[in-house]
Design a protein around this motif. Structure first.
Motif, mmCIF file in Angstrom:
data_model
loop_
_atom_site.group_PDB
_atom_site.id
_atom_site.type_symbol
_atom_site.label_atom_id
_atom_site.label_comp_id
_atom_site.label_asym_id
_atom_site.label_seq_id
_atom_site.Cartn_x
_atom_site.Cartn_y
_atom_site.Cartn_z
ATOM 1 N N ARG A 171 7.658 -6.540 -4.127
ATOM 2 C CA ARG A 171 8.123 -5.162 -4.178
ATOM 3 C C ARG A 171 8.485 -4.786 -5.598
ATOM 4 O O ARG A 171 8.819 -5.636 -6.431
ATOM 5 C CB ARG A 171 9.329 -4.959 -3.260
ATOM 6 C CG ARG A 171 10.514 -5.800 -3.633
ATOM 7 C CD ARG A 171 11.598 -5.748 -2.587
ATOM 8 N NE ARG A 171 12.269 -4.462 -2.549
ATOM 9 C CZ ARG A 171 13.220 -4.149 -1.666
ATOM 10 N NH1 ARG A 171 13.559 -5.024 -0.735
ATOM 11 N NH2 ARG A 171 13.809 -2.985 -1.707
ATOM 12 N N GLN A 206 9.873 -0.942 -7.980
ATOM 13 C CA GLN A 206 10.261 0.456 -7.871
ATOM 14 C C GLN A 206 10.439 1.071 -9.249
ATOM 15 O O GLN A 206 10.679 0.372 -10.239
ATOM 16 C CB GLN A 206 11.560 0.613 -7.085
ATOM 17 C CG GLN A 206 12.817 0.150 -7.829
ATOM 18 C CD GLN A 206 14.086 0.517 -7.088
ATOM 19 O OE1 GLN A 206 14.133 0.523 -5.876
ATOM 20 N NE2 GLN A 206 15.129 0.843 -7.821
ATOM 21 N N SER A 260 12.857 4.322 -10.725
ATOM 22 C CA SER A 260 13.996 5.162 -10.344
ATOM 23 C C SER A 260 14.317 6.059 -11.525
ATOM 24 O O SER A 260 14.699 5.587 -12.594
ATOM 25 C CB SER A 260 15.196 4.282 -9.984
ATOM 26 O OG SER A 260 16.289 5.055 -9.567
ATOM 27 N N LYS A 318 12.271 8.141 -2.191
ATOM 28 C CA LYS A 318 13.650 8.538 -1.925
ATOM 29 C C LYS A 318 14.068 9.615 -2.923
ATOM 30 O O LYS A 318 14.071 9.373 -4.133
ATOM 31 C CB LYS A 318 14.585 7.332 -2.008
ATOM 32 C CG LYS A 318 14.358 6.311 -0.897
ATOM 33 C CD LYS A 318 15.367 5.183 -0.962
ATOM 34 C CE LYS A 318 15.146 4.183 0.157
ATOM 35 N NZ LYS A 318 15.490 4.714 1.481
ATOM 36 N N LYS A 368 13.139 8.033 -6.449
ATOM 37 C CA LYS A 368 12.648 6.659 -6.452
ATOM 38 C C LYS A 368 11.292 6.574 -5.774
ATOM 39 O O LYS A 368 11.044 7.251 -4.767
ATOM 40 C CB LYS A 368 13.618 5.733 -5.704
ATOM 41 C CG LYS A 368 14.993 5.604 -6.336
ATOM 42 C CD LYS A 368 15.840 4.616 -5.550
ATOM 43 C CE LYS A 368 17.221 4.455 -6.173
ATOM 44 N NZ LYS A 368 18.043 3.453 -5.452
ATOM 45 N N ILE A 406 9.181 3.335 -4.289
ATOM 46 C CA ILE A 406 9.292 1.905 -4.002
ATOM 47 C C ILE A 406 8.011 1.472 -3.301
ATOM 48 O O ILE A 406 7.562 2.124 -2.352
ATOM 49 C CB ILE A 406 10.506 1.609 -3.107
ATOM 50 C CG1 ILE A 406 11.778 2.229 -3.704
ATOM 51 C CG2 ILE A 406 10.677 0.108 -2.894
ATOM 52 C CD1 ILE A 406 12.937 2.300 -2.736
ATOM 53 N N LYS A 461 5.639 -1.925 -1.654
ATOM 54 C CA LYS A 461 5.572 -3.308 -1.176
ATOM 55 C C LYS A 461 4.111 -3.642 -0.912
ATOM 56 O O LYS A 461 3.356 -2.806 -0.396
ATOM 57 C CB LYS A 461 6.356 -3.485 0.130
ATOM 58 C CG LYS A 461 7.819 -3.141 0.080
ATOM 59 C CD LYS A 461 8.416 -3.288 1.475
ATOM 60 C CE LYS A 461 9.827 -2.790 1.562
ATOM 61 N NZ LYS A 461 10.355 -2.827 2.958
ATOM 62 N N GLU A 509 14.583 -1.319 8.278
ATOM 63 C CA GLU A 509 13.157 -1.632 8.158
ATOM 64 C C GLU A 509 12.877 -3.034 8.707
ATOM 65 O O GLU A 509 13.191 -3.313 9.850
ATOM 66 C CB GLU A 509 12.711 -1.434 6.710
ATOM 67 C CG GLU A 509 12.936 -0.006 6.222
ATOM 68 C CD GLU A 509 12.959 0.126 4.707
ATOM 69 O OE1 GLU A 509 12.385 -0.718 4.017
ATOM 70 O OE2 GLU A 509 13.574 1.093 4.222
ATOM 71 N N SER A 511 14.724 -4.431 3.128
ATOM 72 C CA SER A 511 15.202 -3.052 3.219
ATOM 73 C C SER A 511 15.144 -2.353 1.868
ATOM 74 O O SER A 511 15.482 -2.930 0.833
ATOM 75 C CB SER A 511 16.641 -3.028 3.739
ATOM 76 O OG SER A 511 17.160 -1.712 3.744
ATOM 77 N N THR A 512 14.723 -1.081 1.885
ATOM 78 C CA THR A 512 14.699 -0.283 0.652
ATOM 79 C C THR A 512 15.907 0.621 0.547
ATOM 80 O O THR A 512 15.997 1.438 -0.371
ATOM 81 C CB THR A 512 13.423 0.572 0.584
ATOM 82 O OG1 THR A 512 13.390 1.470 1.711
ATOM 83 C CG2 THR A 512 12.176 -0.299 0.593
ATOM 84 N N ARG A 513 16.846 0.500 1.467
ATOM 85 C CA ARG A 513 18.066 1.307 1.403
ATOM 86 C C ARG A 513 18.928 0.873 0.218
ATOM 87 O O ARG A 513 18.958 -0.303 -0.156
ATOM 88 C CB ARG A 513 18.883 1.162 2.682
ATOM 89 C CG ARG A 513 18.330 1.907 3.881
ATOM 90 C CD ARG A 513 19.161 1.639 5.123
ATOM 91 N NE ARG A 513 20.575 1.944 4.931
ATOM 92 C CZ ARG A 513 21.127 3.153 5.046
ATOM 93 N NH1 ARG A 513 20.356 4.188 5.356
ATOM 94 N NH2 ARG A 513 22.419 3.334 4.878
ATOM 95 N N PRO A 545 21.482 -2.129 1.640
ATOM 96 C CA PRO A 545 20.501 -2.750 2.538
ATOM 97 C C PRO A 545 21.105 -3.388 3.774
ATOM 98 O O PRO A 545 20.395 -3.632 4.744
ATOM 99 C CB PRO A 545 19.826 -3.796 1.646
ATOM 100 C CG PRO A 545 20.816 -4.098 0.577
ATOM 101 C CD PRO A 545 21.542 -2.806 0.330
#
Length: 591
Positions: free
Chosen positions: A326, A328, A330, A366, A386, A388, A390, A558, A564-566, A569
């Motif tokens: 993964r 990202q 931001s 996001k 963001k 992200i 994967k 997820e 998790s992408t929160r 997480p």
């Protein structure tokens, strides 16, 4: 059912997770009397972390911090007859036991050291699948199938009876693999009181007690919504529990330590990472809708009335597989035209990236606006956008991805700057896969001073004829005028991860406040208050005996914590977000 008259056993906790306070073991042994010292080192994510450590350092795969703690307290524990039980063995209980034995030799001590394993199914997967076990995902029903080749950890949650056997054979220190968090408390209690496997109510009470103290300082004020009411939270003491012969218990902490043990802190911890009113463990099903709490005095809370039901014939299996990589970008979006700035970043980034969004297994966007019309500081004016990604292919999520974010740095939005992530290579992540297996297929193996004993994991085959739980008498909530206030003015919460799901428990501190909440906070109302509840299936469970509700957010995390992408997480802050929501609360409840 057995009947015992032994006095209560005082069982202390010295760890709630891998990385918890190192000094806790010494403090619990030195600062007051205890009969047993326990700790929980394992979580779904921890098993993945330990697998990565073991891949780099063969022979590891256990919590080295536990060994460090034993070096500090082993001598005192032996002198005072304090039993030590821990699941710090992780993926390598025998290696952990050997490391503890090396410490003992160095200190000139001679404890009886045991380990319990049999939980690790990683090398048995092919055999078990061939025999007809499909390891279907507990939430989706999808069989494991070809993913079996990618599994790096597969551990069944085992119960307390391997620990009991080790203690019966005279072990001073017991190290387990993936024993449940509460089993390390139920084991010493069952051993001390001589319980049998069908002492359902006693076992259920011990499991509840173990659930309360398993997370260390969370029972003494940590992660507590009303922390501002506690006099000293600078350095909370760790908890202990006195478990009586009938399974009732008293939670406390050593005198002179920080934090607080109250009905509030215990209720909060009871709601941590649970699901329905039935709390399933390999040894018993504890009925959380029968729990009774009472404040006995300062820093003493009694837990009683817990009813138990026979354990299920299956064990939960926690598996992790390599999900891929993964990465990202931001980007900070400041001031005016925020949506337009986000749109320009999106277009420019994918134009610069050698891959399109369709080339990735997963793309998550996001957009986090601040909605500040007249920000008072520069920081208040910054929103975040963001992207992200994967994918199993490390090349696609590595430099090729992050360099695209760098490339547009001088030709994009005004005030552009990064807020974290990239440029850099992709990072590996794991995916959590929960499943079930028949308990009879996972015998526990207990090794005490080199002697191996097999302990059956299968619960007694009995038909349960227990009475239904009596309903809690409803108290009519007040009506009258209301006032718009944050929900957290009256209510506390506790939230956390449950595999790919999240739980959010909310509790009241009076019967009137609970029954108003019960009527008010329906699943539909929750969806109006929280975007997360509107976007996911949510189940509600009622626990009126402890003035609480529990909500399960399906799929919020997820594929689990590691994937998790929160921003949060593990959903630790989900409850505090709910407490901040403004609702109309009856003024009569505010008195």
């Amino acid at each position: 059912m057995s009947t015992t008259t032994a006095p209560p056993i005082r069982i202390a906790n010295c760890s709630g997770f891998f990385g918890d306070r190192l000094a806790a073991a010494r403090e619990m042994v030195s600062d007051g009397p205890i009969d047993a010292l326990t700790g929980d080192w394992l979580a779904e994510l921890t098993m993945l972390i330990l697998s990565r450590i073991a891949a780099k350092r063969p022979g590891s795969g256990y919590a080295r911090t536990f060994v460090t703690q034993m070096e500090e307290v082993m001598g005192t524990c032996l002198d005072r007859g304090i039993k030590v039980v821990s699941n710090a063995g992780g993926l390598n209980p025998s290696g952990c036991a050997d490391a503890v034995a090396e410490v003992a030799d160095r200190l000139g001590l001679n404890p009886s050291i045991a380990y319990v394993d049999g939980d690790d199914l990683t090398h048995r997967l092919a055999e078990l699948i061939e025999a007809g076990n499909d390891f279907a995902h507990l939430d989706t029903g999808q069989p494991l199938g070809e993913l079996a080749s990618r599994i790096v950890t597969a551990n069944a949650y085992i119960g307390c009876w391997g620990i009991v056997e080790a203690l019966n054979q005279g072990a001073d220190i017991v190290v387990t693999g993936r024993a449940t968090d509460a089993a390390v408390v139920a084991g010493p209690a069952a051993w001390h009181h001589g319980w049998t496997r069908d002492d359902w109510d006693a076992l259920a009470g011990a499991i509840v007690a173990g659930h309360v103290i398993e997370c260390g300082g969370q029972a003494t004020g940590g992660n507590y919504s009303f922390f501002t009411e506690i006099a000293d939270m600078t350095y909370p003491g760790f908890p202990w529990v006195e478990v009586a012969a009938d399974g009732s218990s008293v939670i406390g902490k050593h005198a002179g330590t920080g934090g607080e043990v109250s009905v509030g802190t215990i209720t909060s911890q009871l709601l941590y990472e649970i699901q329905s009113e039935r709390y399933l463990n390999p040894d018993v099903v504890s009925r959380f809708d029968t729990i009774e709490l009472a404040q006995l005095g300062r820093d003493r809370v009694r837990i009683s009335g817990v009813r138990g039901e026979p354990a299920p014939p299956t064990l939960k299996v926690a598996m992790n597989y390599q999900g891929g990589y993964r990465n990202q970008i931001s980007i900070g979006l400041t001031g005016l035209d925020i949506e337009e700035k986000a749109g320009l970043i999106e277009r420019q980034f994918w134009h610069a990236c050698p891959y399109s969004p369709d080339d990735y297994e997963t793309v998550v966007r996001k957009f986090l606006p601040t909605h500040k019309a007249d920000p008072s500081t520069n920081e208040e004016a910054v929103a975040v956008y963001k992207i992200i990604v994967k994918d199993p292919d490390e090349r696609k999520v590595g430099r090729a991805f992050s360099n695209a974010g760098t490339e547009i740095g001088l030709c994009s939005i005004p005030g552009m700057f990064g807020t974290g992530g990239g440029p850099g290579p992709g990072q590996p992540f794991g995916v959590y896969w929960p499943a079930l297996i028949d308990a009879e297929l996972v015998p526990m193996e207990v090794v005490v001073d080199g002697r191996r004993t097999v302990v059956d994991s299968t619960p007694p085959d009995v038909r349960f004829t227990g009475d239904e739980v009596a309903p809690v008498v409803r108290v009519e909530p007040p009506g009258g005028p209301t006032r718009p206030l944050p929900l957290g003015t009256l209510y506390g919460t506790r939230s956390g991860d449950k595999g790919p799901n999240a739980n959010l428990g909310i509790f009241a501190r009076s019967a009137e406040a609970y029954w108003w909440l019960s009527d008010f906070l329906t699943v539909e109302r929750l969806a109006e208050l929280m975007g997360e509840a509107a976007e996911h299936r949510v189940d509600r469970y009622d626990l009126p005996n402890i003035w609480s509700l529990n909500f399960i957010f399906h799929g919020l995390l997820e594929e689990g914590v590691a994937a998790s992408t929160r921003q949060d997480p593990q959903a630790k802050a989900l409850g505090e977000y709910l407490r901040a929501k403004i609702v109309d609360i009856p003024e009569a409840l505010l008195v």
